[in-house]
Design an enzyme around this catalytic site. Structure first.
Site, PDB file in Angstrom:
ATOM      1  N   GLU A 280      -8.071  -0.577   4.404  1.00 52.59           N
ATOM      2  CA  GLU A 280      -6.604  -0.692   4.339  1.00 52.59           C
ATOM      3  C   GLU A 280      -6.061  -1.210   5.670  1.00 52.59           C
ATOM      4  O   GLU A 280      -5.191  -2.076   5.709  1.00 52.59           O
ATOM      5  CB  GLU A 280      -5.988   0.675   4.027  1.00 52.59           C
ATOM      6  CG  GLU A 280      -6.265   1.142   2.605  1.00 52.59           C
ATOM      7  CD  GLU A 280      -5.787   2.561   2.320  1.00 52.59           C
ATOM      8  OE1 GLU A 280      -5.665   2.894   1.143  1.00 52.59           O
ATOM      9  OE2 GLU A 280      -5.540   3.329   3.263  1.00 52.59           O
TER      10      GLU A 280
ATOM     11  N   ASP B 164       0.838  -1.202   0.000  1.00 51.42           N
ATOM     12  CA  ASP B 164       0.000   0.000   0.000  1.00 51.42           C
ATOM     13  C   ASP B 164       0.873   1.252   0.000  1.00 51.42           C
ATOM     14  O   ASP B 164       2.065   1.199   0.342  1.00 51.42           O
ATOM     15  CB  ASP B 164      -0.921  -0.003   1.238  1.00 51.42           C
ATOM     16  CG  ASP B 164      -2.113   0.938   1.079  1.00 51.42           C
ATOM     17  OD1 ASP B 164      -2.224   1.631   0.055  1.00 51.42           O
ATOM     18  OD2 ASP B 164      -2.952   0.960   2.006  1.00 51.42           O
TER      19      ASP B 164
ATOM     20  N   GLY C  21      -5.651   9.516   2.772  1.00 55.99           N
ATOM     21  CA  GLY C  21      -5.883  10.651   1.876  1.00 55.99           C
ATOM     22  C   GLY C  21      -6.949  10.313   0.837  1.00 55.99           C
ATOM     23  O   GLY C  21      -7.732  11.169   0.427  1.00 55.99           O
TER      24      GLY C  21
HETATM   25  C1  5RP Z   1      -5.688   5.946   0.475  1.00 56.50           C
HETATM   26  C2  5RP Z   1      -4.306   5.988   1.026  1.00 56.50           C
HETATM   27  C3  5RP Z   1      -3.197   6.146   0.046  1.00 56.50           C
HETATM   28  O1  5RP Z   1      -2.310   5.099   0.215  1.00 56.50           O
HETATM   29  C4  5RP Z   1      -2.488   7.449   0.292  1.00 56.50           C
HETATM   30  O2  5RP Z   1      -3.447   8.498   0.244  1.00 56.50           O
HETATM   31  C5  5RP Z   1      -1.380   7.698  -0.712  1.00 56.50           C
HETATM   32  O3  5RP Z   1      -1.924   7.944  -1.955  1.00 56.50           O
HETATM   33  P1  5RP Z   1      -1.059   8.162  -3.263  1.00 56.50           P
HETATM   34  O4  5RP Z   1      -0.365   6.877  -3.555  1.00 56.50           O
HETATM   35  O5  5RP Z   1      -2.077   8.533  -4.303  1.00 56.50           O
HETATM   36  O6  5RP Z   1      -0.081   9.277  -2.987  1.00 56.50           O
HETATM   37  O7  5RP Z   1      -4.070   5.890   2.199  1.00 56.50           O
HETATM   38  O8  5RP Z   1      -6.648   5.895   1.498  1.00 56.50           O
END
Ligand code: 5RP
Length: 218
Positions: free
Chosen positions: A103, A81, A96
């Site tokens: 998750e 992730d 975000g």
């Molecule tokens: C989604 C998350 C994402 O892993 C986090 O926001 C990072 O996003 P990105 O890879 O687009 O920078 O926690 O809930």
């Protein structure tokens, strides 16, 4: 290289941790989208994946990656992730994209959590990125008042509903000196479903895409 190139680089490096014949836990976000696209190239080598969001499910279905329900897959060897912030101790702020609850569940159900990001996500201290918190809709105002008591400035992510039908409060100005303690404290507030702090169960490995190549912290 652009930030997106660095994300792609980190995502590619995570493929090394994929074990043949296994079911992979898959996170959410733009970095994970690169991982999914690259996982598709070796889909014949894996059994399938457990998804952490409707968005990742859609992308994996598009690639023909077999999907499993977490209740059927049992414990996973690997979860991949992205993150919004990480310290060198691999404590994270996530959510975000609003997928933090699923998750956190898939991360908890996995032996190894490999986090992938561009190097802008590595920070000295968590909290510059507003901390996402998933709340039950009827508890929104109550939870917001409790967060103000802790020194935070909660902002309702208006117009956004999580995959679980809940709301997100983004907490600005929170000083996160002790991530594990803060996660426990926030977990105790009635109406909070999930806190976007991943400190009690941090990542095990952080793969950062940098202009100089891959940097791994574990
Ligand atoms: C989604 C998350 C994402 O892993 C986090 O926001 C990072 O996003 P990105 O890879 O687009 O920078 O926690 O809930």
């Amino acid at each position: 290289m652009s930030q997106d190139d660095l994300k792609r680089l980190a995502a590619k490096a995570a493929l090394e941790y994929v074990v043949e014949g296994s079911i992979i836990g898959v996170g959410t976000g733009s970095t994970v989208n690169h991982f999914i696209d690259q996982l598709a190239g070796i889909k014949h080598l894996i059994d399938g994946a457990v998804s952490s969001s409707e968005a990742s499910t859609k992308r994996m279905k598009m690639h023909g990656i077999p999907l499993y329900d977490l209740n059927a897959s049992g414990q996973l060897d690997l979860y991949v992730d992205g993150t919004d912030e990480s310290t060198r101790y691999l404590h994270l702020i996530k959510g975000g994209g609003g997928a933090l609850t699923r998750e956190k569940i898939v991360a908890a159900a996995s032996k190894r959590f490999v986090c992938i990001a561009d190097d802008s996500k590595l920070v000295e201290r968590l909290g510059a990125f507003p901390l996402p918190i998933e709340v039950i809709p009827m508890a929104r105002s109550y939870v917001a008042r409790e967060l103000v008591k802790l020194g935070g400035t909660p902002m309702w992510r208006e117009g956004f509903t999580t995959d679980n039908g809940n709301l997100i409060l983004d907490i600005h100005n929170l000083e996160i000196m002790e991530p594990v303690e803060m996660e426990k404290e926030l977990n105790n507030i009635a109406g909070i479903v999930t806190v976007g702090l991943f400190a009690i169960r941090p990542a095990d490995i952080l793969i950062l895409g940098t202009q100089e190549g891959i940097k791994t912290i574990q």
